[in-house]
Structure formats: structure tokens, C-alpha cells
Design a protein around this motif. Sequence first.
Motif, PDB file in Angstrom:
ATOM      1  N   HIS A 216       0.847  -1.192   0.000  1.00 46.23           N
ATOM      2  CA  HIS A 216       0.000   0.000   0.000  1.00 46.23           C
ATOM      3  C   HIS A 216       0.883   1.243   0.000  1.00 46.23           C
ATOM      4  O   HIS A 216       2.068   1.188   0.359  1.00 46.23           O
ATOM      5  CB  HIS A 216      -0.925   0.027   1.214  1.00 46.23           C
ATOM      6  CG  HIS A 216      -2.125  -0.859   1.078  1.00 46.23           C
ATOM      7  ND1 HIS A 216      -3.234  -0.726   1.856  1.00 46.23           N
ATOM      8  CD2 HIS A 216      -2.393  -1.886   0.229  1.00 46.23           C
ATOM      9  CE1 HIS A 216      -4.133  -1.642   1.526  1.00 46.23           C
ATOM     10  NE2 HIS A 216      -3.632  -2.366   0.536  1.00 46.23           N
ATOM     11  N   GLU A 282      -1.492  -1.453   6.089  1.00 43.38           N
ATOM     12  CA  GLU A 282      -2.166  -0.225   5.682  1.00 43.38           C
ATOM     13  C   GLU A 282      -1.331   0.999   6.027  1.00 43.38           C
ATOM     14  O   GLU A 282      -0.513   0.983   6.960  1.00 43.38           O
ATOM     15  CB  GLU A 282      -3.529  -0.140   6.390  1.00 43.38           C
ATOM     16  CG  GLU A 282      -4.402   1.039   6.000  1.00 43.38           C
ATOM     17  CD  GLU A 282      -4.865   0.980   4.567  1.00 43.38           C
ATOM     18  OE1 GLU A 282      -4.003   1.120   3.671  1.00 43.38           O
ATOM     19  OE2 GLU A 282      -6.072   0.802   4.321  1.00 43.38           O
ATOM     20  N   GLN A 343      -6.338  -3.508   8.036  1.00 41.15           N
ATOM     21  CA  GLN A 343      -6.744  -2.214   7.494  1.00 41.15           C
ATOM     22  C   GLN A 343      -7.261  -1.351   8.632  1.00 41.15           C
ATOM     23  O   GLN A 343      -7.698  -1.851   9.669  1.00 41.15           O
ATOM     24  CB  GLN A 343      -7.827  -2.442   6.424  1.00 41.15           C
ATOM     25  CG  GLN A 343      -8.356  -1.220   5.725  1.00 41.15           C
ATOM     26  CD  GLN A 343      -9.583  -0.634   6.433  1.00 41.15           C
ATOM     27  OE1 GLN A 343     -10.195  -1.297   7.285  1.00 41.15           O
ATOM     28  NE2 GLN A 343      -9.931   0.587   6.074  1.00 41.15           N
TER      29      GLN A 343
END
Length: 398
Positions: A216, A282, A343
Motif C-alpha cells: 500500500h 495499511e 486495514q
Amino acid sequence: MRFQLITALSVAATVSATNFFVSDYSGNVTTFSLTANNGTYALAQTFQTTECAPNPSWLTVDINRGLLFCLNEGLETVNGSLSSFTINRDGSLTHVKNETTISGPVNRVIYGNAAGQRAIALAHYTGSAVSSWLLQGEGKFELNQNLPYTLAQPGPNAARQDAPHEHEAITDPTGQYILVPDLGADLVRVFGWDVTTLVLKTLAPLKAAPGSGPRHAAFWNPYAVTGAGSPTYLYLVSELASTVTGYAVTYLPNGGGLNFTEVYKSSTYGLLNQPEGNAPAEVHVTPDNRFLVISNRNNTSFNLPESDGTVVPSDSLTTFRPLNDGTLAWVQIWPSGGLYPRQFSIDGTGSFVAVSNQYSQNVAILSRDVATGLIGEPIARMSVPGNTTCIMWDEWNA
């Protein structure tokens, strides 16, 4: 379902009820309501649907149109799927449409003309692809494009880099480009698009360190100003190397893409010794543009006391402060409220961090001091039926 209430510190005494949406691998998309009474917070389930089953992996709130898009990863099926819902004022969802996709969609981004034709691009992990779907209004959509990828040979980490594994799709701050980290190919793929058809056009990628496994990324600008002439940095979180790498970003002329110059690299633990096997997931810039937060999985760095005297093992969240030259200053490492924080989402005020702890099968709402950037105690936690995959605040009703 069990829940724990903890008095929050450094948080306003009262807030109105706030909804958020949670997906889990057992097939559910659930709406929860977070309410407060003189500093004591409570979570309650208010709605649940299985119309994104069997394996919801990611949720997207289209805040300007009151829509929610859900990706079904399809862990044990040939294909995945894309579903859409309208968000009702009470936080419940009304199903609009479901379409079969290439397998393994795990992330997405909406792009195009905000006042005109838009599309949603999906990153497919097991399907080794990027797809594009034209948005037709009121939650309807149709396939626009499939872009499959292959590898000539496995990457350095053969067990995880046997094929391209597209893991996320984001737009740059100007909205001109889509970036897709590819964990299997050690690339961040870059796309422009045709302004009429929204068909994606492949541009030169960012080449990450071999074996690092990009997962990410997040953009940051010191002055929160978008534009090709303003300082812009990209922070790339690589799962396999457990690193965060900062790049200075410059814009090539005539829509030719982006140029990346590395300016910073560290473990996602920052100043602390990093446990073996740590797997960051994340990354987000806080709403006030002052801090960068990263989730760390598979490290079990903390134990949280329960009211009955037992303890709950917990992985972690790391907070950094971006500096004007693109480097990062370490601020804090803090328990995520459970195991494997796949997340997390920060609410619009920056006062709460909602974490989806995948292996603990729970959601944890953590307090946060906006001034210092320090994350605080969990104000509420609740179990969900399956492995938690995504949590998003209901900004449509905010």
C-alpha cells in the motif's frame, strides 16, 4: 457478540452517534453505530447483509453520491465480484447490483471527472490484474477494461512472488494518475487514462527494491496543496521487507507520468527493533496532513488487559511525522487492539482510528489526540463472525 467499554482520554465528552461499515470473510457487511454518553462509548450492530458474499475484502464509500461499493475476493471460487449499495440515512444498505470480476479483487479507486463520467479501478491480487468499470449513476456500472499481468520468472521471495499480485489502487493528489502497488512484481504500476473512455493507459512504473513486496502507499504534500509544481512525496509500505520508503515525486510534461526519487527508508517500526516476520499492511496520512500511520501485523508486541483479568495479544500501529524534505520522524508505536490489523480508517476529525483486526475477528475503535498525533486507549471493541477485512466510516451521513 461481546464488547468492552473503556473511558477515553483526551476525547470530547459527548459526540453524536456515528455509523461505520465492516466487512469480514464470513460473507457479511455490517453497519455499527458508535454512541457516547459523557465519555463512555458503546458499539451496537444496526444492520447486516450477505449480498457481497462469500468473501468481502474491501469497502468504498462514495461520499458525494451516498453509495457503497464492496469487493468480494472469492477465496474459494473461480471469480470475484463487485457489488454496489445505496446508503440509507440510518446506515442500512440497499443492494443495487453485483457483477462477476477477475478473481481476487482486494482494493479499488474511483477516478475520472467528478462532475461527469467516472469509473472504478480494481486491483486483483490472485487474478494478477487491474480492471476498470464505468460508473453509470445510482450504483449501476459496467465493465470497461481488464488488464492481466504475468511474470517471466518468480521474484526473490518465490513463495509470495510467484505471480503479479496487484494489492491497491490509489490516485495521485492531482487526480491525473492511478498507482497500483504490485507485491509479486516489485513494482508500483502507473496509469493515465483516456478522458473520454476512461480506458487506462500504462505508463512507466516505479521499480521497488527486489523482494520487498509493495503493498500500500500514500501521498503527502507539506503544504496540502495539489499541483504539478508543489512538493509531493509518496510513502510506499512494502509487506515482505517490512519497510516504508519515501519518494520525491515530480510530474513529467504532457501527461507523461511520474518520476520517483528515493529520499527515505526505514523499517515500519521506526526507532524500535522490529520483530521477525512483521508484515505491515495499511498506511494513511491523517486528516490534518501532519502524521503518517502504518499498521503492523504478525508482531504481537503488546498485551491488553481485559476487565476479567485476562490479556488480549495485540499487534501495532506506528505513527510518523513527515518532514518537509520527505523524511519521517518517529512518533509512537501503539497496540492495534487485536491481531493482524489488515486495514484501518481515521475519522474525518482525526479523533478516532477504527481498526479491522483480521485474526482477532474484531473491530477496535481507538482514541487519538489530534494535537500530538498520539493514539490512545481503545474506547470500544466488538467481535465479528469472520476474519475482519475492512472498516470504513459512514461519511455520507457524517
